[in-house]
Design a protein around this motif. Sequence first.
Motif, PDB file in Angstrom:
ATOM      1  N   GLN A 197    -139.585  37.663 -13.459  1.00 61.64           N
ATOM      2  CA  GLN A 197    -138.715  38.827 -13.249  1.00 61.64           C
ATOM      3  C   GLN A 197    -139.549  40.054 -12.892  1.00 61.64           C
ATOM      4  OE1 GLN A 197    -135.493  38.903 -13.104  1.00 61.64           O
ATOM      5  NE2 GLN A 197    -134.859  36.977 -14.031  1.00 61.64           N
ATOM      6  N   LYS A 198    -140.673  40.241 -13.572  1.00 64.20           N
ATOM      7  CA  LYS A 198    -141.550  41.369 -13.259  1.00 64.20           C
ATOM      8  C   LYS A 198    -142.168  41.222 -11.869  1.00 64.20           C
ATOM      9  CE  LYS A 198    -142.758  42.471 -18.056  1.00 64.20           C
ATOM     10  NZ  LYS A 198    -143.854  42.543 -19.050  1.00 64.20           N
ATOM     11  N   GLN A 199    -142.472  39.997 -11.479  1.00 62.45           N
ATOM     12  CA  GLN A 199    -143.028  39.778 -10.142  1.00 62.45           C
ATOM     13  C   GLN A 199    -142.024  40.136  -9.057  1.00 62.45           C
ATOM     14  OE1 GLN A 199    -144.159  35.659 -10.650  1.00 62.45           O
ATOM     15  NE2 GLN A 199    -146.310  36.168 -10.982  1.00 62.45           N
ATOM     16  N   VAL A 200    -140.763  39.837  -9.307  1.00 66.76           N
ATOM     17  CA  VAL A 200    -139.721  40.208  -8.348  1.00 66.76           C
ATOM     18  C   VAL A 200    -139.623  41.722  -8.232  1.00 66.76           C
ATOM     19  CG1 VAL A 200    -137.236  40.185  -7.919  1.00 66.76           C
ATOM     20  CG2 VAL A 200    -138.391  38.093  -8.624  1.00 66.76           C
ATOM     21  N   LYS A 201    -139.665  42.420  -9.371  1.00 66.30           N
ATOM     22  CA  LYS A 201    -139.610  43.873  -9.343  1.00 66.30           C
ATOM     23  C   LYS A 201    -140.817  44.462  -8.628  1.00 66.30           C
ATOM     24  CE  LYS A 201    -136.858  44.622 -13.529  1.00 66.30           C
ATOM     25  NZ  LYS A 201    -136.840  45.252 -14.880  1.00 66.30           N
ATOM     26  N   ALA A 202    -141.982  43.849  -8.832  1.00 65.93           N
ATOM     27  CA  ALA A 202    -143.187  44.347  -8.173  1.00 65.93           C
ATOM     28  C   ALA A 202    -143.074  44.241  -6.660  1.00 65.93           C
ATOM     29  CB  ALA A 202    -144.405  43.572  -8.673  1.00 65.93           C
ATOM     30  N   LYS A 203    -142.467  43.159  -6.176  1.00 64.31           N
ATOM     31  CA  LYS A 203    -142.255  43.013  -4.733  1.00 64.31           C
ATOM     32  C   LYS A 203    -141.282  44.060  -4.216  1.00 64.31           C
ATOM     33  CE  LYS A 203    -143.151  38.053  -4.217  1.00 64.31           C
ATOM     34  NZ  LYS A 203    -142.552  36.747  -3.853  1.00 64.31           N
ATOM     35  N   THR A 204    -140.236  44.315  -5.000  1.00 62.84           N
ATOM     36  CA  THR A 204    -139.227  45.289  -4.579  1.00 62.84           C
ATOM     37  C   THR A 204    -139.815  46.687  -4.497  1.00 62.84           C
ATOM     38  OG1 THR A 204    -137.548  43.942  -5.674  1.00 62.84           O
ATOM     39  CG2 THR A 204    -136.942  46.202  -5.104  1.00 62.84           C
ATOM     40  N   ARG A 205    -140.744  47.006  -5.393  1.00 64.49           N
ATOM     41  CA  ARG A 205    -141.318  48.349  -5.435  1.00 64.49           C
ATOM     42  C   ARG A 205    -142.110  48.696  -4.183  1.00 64.49           C
ATOM     43  NH1 ARG A 205    -143.307  47.455 -11.519  1.00 64.49           N
ATOM     44  NH2 ARG A 205    -141.395  48.034 -12.587  1.00 64.49           N
ATOM     45  N   LYS A 206    -142.564  47.704  -3.471  1.00 61.42           N
ATOM     46  CA  LYS A 206    -143.355  47.980  -2.275  1.00 61.42           C
ATOM     47  C   LYS A 206    -142.558  48.755  -1.233  1.00 61.42           C
ATOM     48  CE  LYS A 206    -146.377  43.946  -2.724  1.00 61.42           C
ATOM     49  NZ  LYS A 206    -146.834  42.683  -2.109  1.00 61.42           N
ATOM     50  N   ASN A 207    -141.234  48.646  -1.309  1.00 68.25           N
ATOM     51  CA  ASN A 207    -140.386  49.314  -0.322  1.00 68.25           C
ATOM     52  C   ASN A 207    -139.662  50.533  -0.879  1.00 68.25           C
ATOM     53  OD1 ASN A 207    -140.994  47.271   1.576  1.00 68.25           O
ATOM     54  ND2 ASN A 207    -139.440  45.943   0.675  1.00 68.25           N
ATOM     55  N   THR A 208    -140.025  50.951  -2.102  1.00 71.04           N
ATOM     56  CA  THR A 208    -139.295  52.065  -2.705  1.00 71.04           C
ATOM     57  C   THR A 208    -140.063  53.372  -2.684  1.00 71.04           C
ATOM     58  OG1 THR A 208    -140.136  51.491  -4.908  1.00 71.04           O
ATOM     59  CG2 THR A 208    -138.034  50.511  -4.239  1.00 71.04           C
ATOM     60  N   GLY A 209    -141.306  53.391  -2.197  1.00 71.47           N
ATOM     61  CA  GLY A 209    -142.075  54.625  -2.157  1.00 71.47           C
ATOM     62  C   GLY A 209    -142.742  54.925  -3.490  1.00 71.47           C
ATOM     63  N   PHE A 210    -143.589  55.969  -3.470  1.00 74.86           N
ATOM     64  CA  PHE A 210    -144.398  56.302  -4.659  1.00 74.86           C
ATOM     65  C   PHE A 210    -143.537  56.676  -5.857  1.00 74.86           C
ATOM     66  CE2 PHE A 210    -146.378  59.572  -7.280  1.00 74.86           C
ATOM     67  CZ  PHE A 210    -147.476  58.874  -7.767  1.00 74.86           C
ATOM     68  N   PHE A 211    -142.563  57.577  -5.635  1.00 76.34           N
ATOM     69  CA  PHE A 211    -141.768  58.054  -6.778  1.00 76.34           C
ATOM     70  C   PHE A 211    -140.888  56.954  -7.351  1.00 76.34           C
ATOM     71  CE2 PHE A 211    -142.774  62.017  -4.536  1.00 76.34           C
ATOM     72  CZ  PHE A 211    -143.334  62.739  -5.587  1.00 76.34           C
ATOM     73  N   GLY A 212    -140.346  56.087  -6.471  1.00 80.18           N
ATOM     74  CA  GLY A 212    -139.558  54.964  -6.965  1.00 80.18           C
ATOM     75  C   GLY A 212    -140.403  54.010  -7.774  1.00 80.18           C
ATOM     76  N   GLN A 213    -141.632  53.743  -7.298  1.00 77.94           N
ATOM     77  CA  GLN A 213    -142.531  52.869  -8.041  1.00 77.94           C
ATOM     78  C   GLN A 213    -142.890  53.492  -9.386  1.00 77.94           C
ATOM     79  OE1 GLN A 213    -145.900  51.535  -5.730  1.00 77.94           O
ATOM     80  NE2 GLN A 213    -144.737  51.643  -3.835  1.00 77.94           N
ATOM     81  N   ALA A 214    -143.166  54.802  -9.381  1.00 74.92           N
ATOM     82  CA  ALA A 214    -143.526  55.474 -10.634  1.00 74.92           C
ATOM     83  C   ALA A 214    -142.397  55.395 -11.654  1.00 74.92           C
ATOM     84  CB  ALA A 214    -143.881  56.930 -10.343  1.00 74.92           C
ATOM     85  N   LEU A 215    -141.160  55.620 -11.184  1.00 78.14           N
ATOM     86  CA  LEU A 215    -140.012  55.565 -12.090  1.00 78.14           C
ATOM     87  C   LEU A 215    -139.830  54.163 -12.648  1.00 78.14           C
ATOM     88  CD1 LEU A 215    -137.589  56.926 -13.391  1.00 78.14           C
ATOM     89  CD2 LEU A 215    -136.261  56.387 -11.337  1.00 78.14           C
ATOM     90  N   ASP A 216    -139.941  53.134 -11.795  1.00 75.99           N
ATOM     91  CA  ASP A 216    -139.807  51.756 -12.269  1.00 75.99           C
ATOM     92  C   ASP A 216    -140.899  51.422 -13.272  1.00 75.99           C
ATOM     93  OD1 ASP A 216    -137.584  51.301 -10.781  1.00 75.99           O
ATOM     94  OD2 ASP A 216    -138.629  50.377  -9.094  1.00 75.99           O
ATOM     95  N   THR A 217    -142.120  51.893 -13.001  1.00 72.20           N
ATOM     96  CA  THR A 217    -143.227  51.619 -13.916  1.00 72.20           C
ATOM     97  C   THR A 217    -142.970  52.243 -15.278  1.00 72.20           C
ATOM     98  OG1 THR A 217    -144.754  51.551 -12.046  1.00 72.20           O
ATOM     99  CG2 THR A 217    -145.720  51.829 -14.233  1.00 72.20           C
TER     100      THR A 217
END
Length: 530
Positions: free
Chosen positions: A414-434
């Motif tokens: 599940q975390k691997q799927v989220k990590a793949k999705t974050r590649k297309n969400t930009g820096f702030f989206g990745q930071a929020l997910d993290t």
Amino acid sequence: MVGRRCLHALALSLGALAQEELDLTQPYVAPKVDGLHFAETFDGDVWSRWAKSAAEKYNGAFNVSTRTQEALRGDLGFLVPEESKHYGAAVKFAPLSVQENGGFAVQFEVKFQAGLSCGGSYLKIFNTGGSEPSAFQDDTRYVVMFGPDRCGATNKIHFILQHKSPATGNWEEKHFKDAPAAPSDELSHLYGLFIRPDNSFEIQVDLQTKASGSLLESMSPAINPAKVIDDPSDSKPGDWIDEAKMDDPKSSKPDDWNEDEPFQIPDPSASLPSGWKEDEELKIPDPNAVRPGDWDDDEDGEWEAPIISNPACKVGCGKWEAPKIKNPAYKGKWYAPKIDNPAYKGEWKPRQIDNPDYFVDNTPYRLPEVNAIGIDIWTISKGLIFDNIVLDTDADKVQKFGSETFKLRSDIEQKQVKAKTRKNTGFFGQALDTVVDNLAAFMLTALALFGGLIWLCIRSSSPPPPPRAPSASQSSGSDASAGSKDAAGAQGEDAKPEGEDAKEPAEDKKAKAADKKERQGGLSETLHEE
């Protein structure tokens, strides 16, 4: 200094979390299988236990392999490496039979690494009858067939039980009527079937119940046949009337009923609109078109002007027809009214007789002895991988094993799927997910930074230490110059010689400037300086 220390601590914390995000996998540790009747984790020499079916139709060969994207590094499974092939293999184990008040449980993992558009991924649990596992094939009689199957409109988790009739000795397939749908993603999923001594059963996916039922009520055809059945020798008499209604023989079509009248007729009140030109065509050759000078009839064919809408047809052109309206004289086809049929005898049903094959089995949960598991599938998708097949009479043991082995893998995937999705969400989206995924760690980090910041502020605001006492040599020098100091004091204690600021050492000036910038500029100035 305070700002630099805070930023440094924050950078270290974020760096640690980022590194954790990049490396989500964990090393595989073989699970404990003690106490389970049969457990296959595909470790060790798998082909010393499993055998490929010797039947000619099986043109595909399973591989023992890791997954394309691993969650548990080094974990092996039973892989379908090629698409559009038949796969058959079986493994033998110590005989298992369900005793009185006992149960039956089977559980396994499957991952559709490349999806599954058409194919099966189910197990067949059977008795070899003394044959070798390599003799297993599609028509080998099984006791339980369980697992996902998808193709076209079919998408279900099969549960099929073969039950032996004590009256005839024949084996009959009993299908679960309300089979649940199989997951459609490319993640690992855990499928479990649990049959209990009260004849109830439960189908689980990922340790969650997806369907349940009773062996006595939820299977089709039913485990126990009907006590009475239609007499196969009985037939409906030739004079049997089973139409409840009939045409009224006394009725007749009225004289003014004209069946030939059309449903619609031209509107008699309509007339040709003003400006309608019946002699004009709707489309005409463009009168302004000119034949190109380089047109060659031999090569290009006979030249024709392009067709345009006729500008004279603003209202309409061509033959005019009146619009249609409903025909007031239309009645349609005449039918005689229906009346009760005096000869009606009711719906005919064949005579009922005692079922010669009738029996009652109140304990179908007591499955016949089994000693093998086989995989007999055809699929147009490759990448299917089986793992962690377990079988026992104790459902709690099987579920405990599934919880210990599957949850860890599922969480990582599940975390691997989220990590793949974050590649297309930009820096702030990745930071929020993290932050969301590591909320506890971020809360601890924030508390630590806040506490450290308060401590640094308190420390920086405390009064400076008193000056050191002068040495003996410094004291004698001071006495010798006391007279000159008193003379200078006569000119005023606050007076300074001209240019004294210019004589201030460069190091002191730089230190004061840095201290002022840190007090006034805050974090932005510190970041700029860094």
